[in-house]
Design a protein around this motif. Structure first.
Motif, mmCIF file in Angstrom:
data_model
loop_
_atom_site.group_PDB
_atom_site.id
_atom_site.type_symbol
_atom_site.label_atom_id
_atom_site.label_comp_id
_atom_site.label_asym_id
_atom_site.label_seq_id
_atom_site.Cartn_x
_atom_site.Cartn_y
_atom_site.Cartn_z
ATOM 1 N N GLU A 90 0.824 -1.209 0.000
ATOM 2 C CA GLU A 90 0.000 0.000 0.000
ATOM 3 C C GLU A 90 0.858 1.258 0.000
ATOM 4 O OE1 GLU A 90 -0.319 -2.497 2.014
ATOM 5 O OE2 GLU A 90 -2.310 -3.364 1.673
ATOM 6 N N ALA A 174 -5.383 -5.324 -6.024
ATOM 7 C CA ALA A 174 -6.789 -5.639 -6.249
ATOM 8 C C ALA A 174 -7.013 -7.149 -6.301
ATOM 9 C CB ALA A 174 -7.270 -4.987 -7.534
ATOM 10 N N ALA A 177 -6.852 -8.479 -2.779
ATOM 11 C CA ALA A 177 -8.028 -8.115 -1.977
ATOM 12 C C ALA A 177 -9.253 -8.924 -2.355
ATOM 13 C CB ALA A 177 -8.309 -6.624 -2.127
ATOM 14 N N SER A 178 -9.388 -9.282 -3.626
ATOM 15 C CA SER A 178 -10.569 -10.016 -4.079
ATOM 16 C C SER A 178 -10.360 -11.526 -4.114
ATOM 17 C CB SER A 178 -10.967 -9.534 -5.476
ATOM 18 O OG SER A 178 -9.909 -9.745 -6.402
ATOM 19 N N GLU A 211 -10.815 -1.381 -10.500
ATOM 20 C CA GLU A 211 -11.869 -0.734 -9.707
ATOM 21 C C GLU A 211 -12.908 -1.751 -9.261
ATOM 22 O OE1 GLU A 211 -14.583 3.224 -10.274
ATOM 23 O OE2 GLU A 211 -14.591 1.727 -11.872
ATOM 24 N N ALA A 214 -11.311 -3.887 -6.433
ATOM 25 C CA ALA A 214 -11.061 -3.120 -5.210
ATOM 26 C C ALA A 214 -12.349 -2.693 -4.523
ATOM 27 C CB ALA A 214 -10.224 -1.890 -5.533
ATOM 28 N N LEU A 290 -7.757 1.243 -3.144
ATOM 29 C CA LEU A 290 -6.771 0.180 -2.916
ATOM 30 C C LEU A 290 -5.970 0.389 -1.647
ATOM 31 C CD1 LEU A 290 -5.457 -0.104 -6.583
ATOM 32 C CD2 LEU A 290 -6.833 -1.814 -5.382
#
Length: 305
Positions: A90, A174, A177-178, A211, A214, A290
């Motif tokens: 990050e 992303a 995270a998914s 997008e 995220a 993000l």
């Protein structure tokens, strides 16, 4: 030697400091207290130099003074000599976004000056139809168009390189995270971003997928780009098309083609300003999704243009 307490003589060959009969310290022994470094050789005294001002460093110092209550032990992993850990994904994404913002602002300024130079040149073309122009004015026009006509593409190229770096970092975040993996490989993404006609669709689709992942939507759902992504995508397509048309038109050598080239270069510079501005917006928008940064009040913020 005779002991002062018991009066007995010490046996021949005795070299101790204490009496072998009663244990008292024998006469003639003197205790001398010394400092721990008394046996070390003393360095020569150097003359103190005059004050030469505060210390100077080649770069920004990375060290700091620890509060005494929170000062770690010298051998602990958090000590001053501990190895520096790699930045978090990050933090790396935010750093790339900040660098990208600065490059995009520079590109927008250079493209704006280049567009003004093209307008100045077109006005001179109109005036030259019925009058002779000053050589100084023509020299200034050629200098502005020539200098900023090279600086703007160089800045745009640097911005594009950093933008692709940010896209790769954002795509990995992303996907993590998914819980998915990117559909396109890194090589396919890089080639599709620079090779026409794939460059019209690959970058925008990648931003839409970043997008979508995220935002926490289902991986099976179809991505629906937001307004910042659509604005960047549209400006990017217009800029690419104008660039290709301008390059193709540059092979013509007629007088009308030269005048048309000035107009096309002007619109290319305007498109460069638009793409740089929308890049700042979409990068700020996706970086907030993000890698949000929390303020003390609990609200989030990111690098904004």
């Amino acid at each position: 030697m005779t002991c002062p307490r018991c009066g007995r003589e010490q046996p021949p060959g005795s070299t101790g400091r204490f009496c072998v009969h009663c244990g008292r310290v024998l006469g003639g022994v003197r205790w001398v207290a010394t400092t721990p470094d008394a046996t070390r050789p003393r360095s020569p005294v150097t003359r103190r130099r005059p004050y030469a001002g505060p210390p100077r460093y080649q770069g920004v110092p990375r060290w700091s003074l620890w509060p005494w209550a929170a000062r770690p032990e010298p051998g602990s992993p958090d000590g001053p000599l501990a190895a520096r850990e790699a930045p978090e994904p990050e933090a790396a994404l935010r750093a790339t976004a900040e660098l990208l913002r600065r490059l995009a602002v520079t590109t927008a300024l250079l493209c704006g000056v280049a567009a003004a130079g093209e307008v100045f040149r077109y006005v001179l073309l109109l005036l030259s139809r019925d009058r002779a122009l000053s050589g100084v004015v023509l020299g200034w026009s050629d200098a502005i168009v020539g200098i900023f006509g090279w600086l703007a593409p160089v800045a745009a190229l640097a911005t594009g390189v950093v933008f692709l770096r940010w896209v790769l970092q954002g795509r990995d975040l992303a996907a993590a995270a998914s819980g998915t993996r990117p559909w396109r490989s890194t090589r396919l993404l890089l080639v599709g971003s620079v090779l026409p006609p794939f460059t019209l669709t690959v970058p925008g689709a990648t931003l839409a997928e970043i997008e979508h992942a995220a935002s926490g939507f289902a991986p099976s759902a179809r991505p629906r780009p937001s307004a910042p992504v659509l604005a960047w995508w549209a400006s990017w397509v217009v800029g690419v098309v104008l660039g290709l048309v301008t390059v193709a038109q540059g092979f013509a050598d007629s007088t009308q083609a030269l005048a048309d080239g000035v107009v096309l270069h002007f619109w290319c510079d305007v498109a460069g300003v638009l793409v740089a501005w929308t890049t700042i917006r979409v990068v700020a928008h996706l970086t907030e999704l993000l890698a949000p940064v929390l303020r003390e009040s609990g609200r989030s913020y990111v690098v904004a243009g």
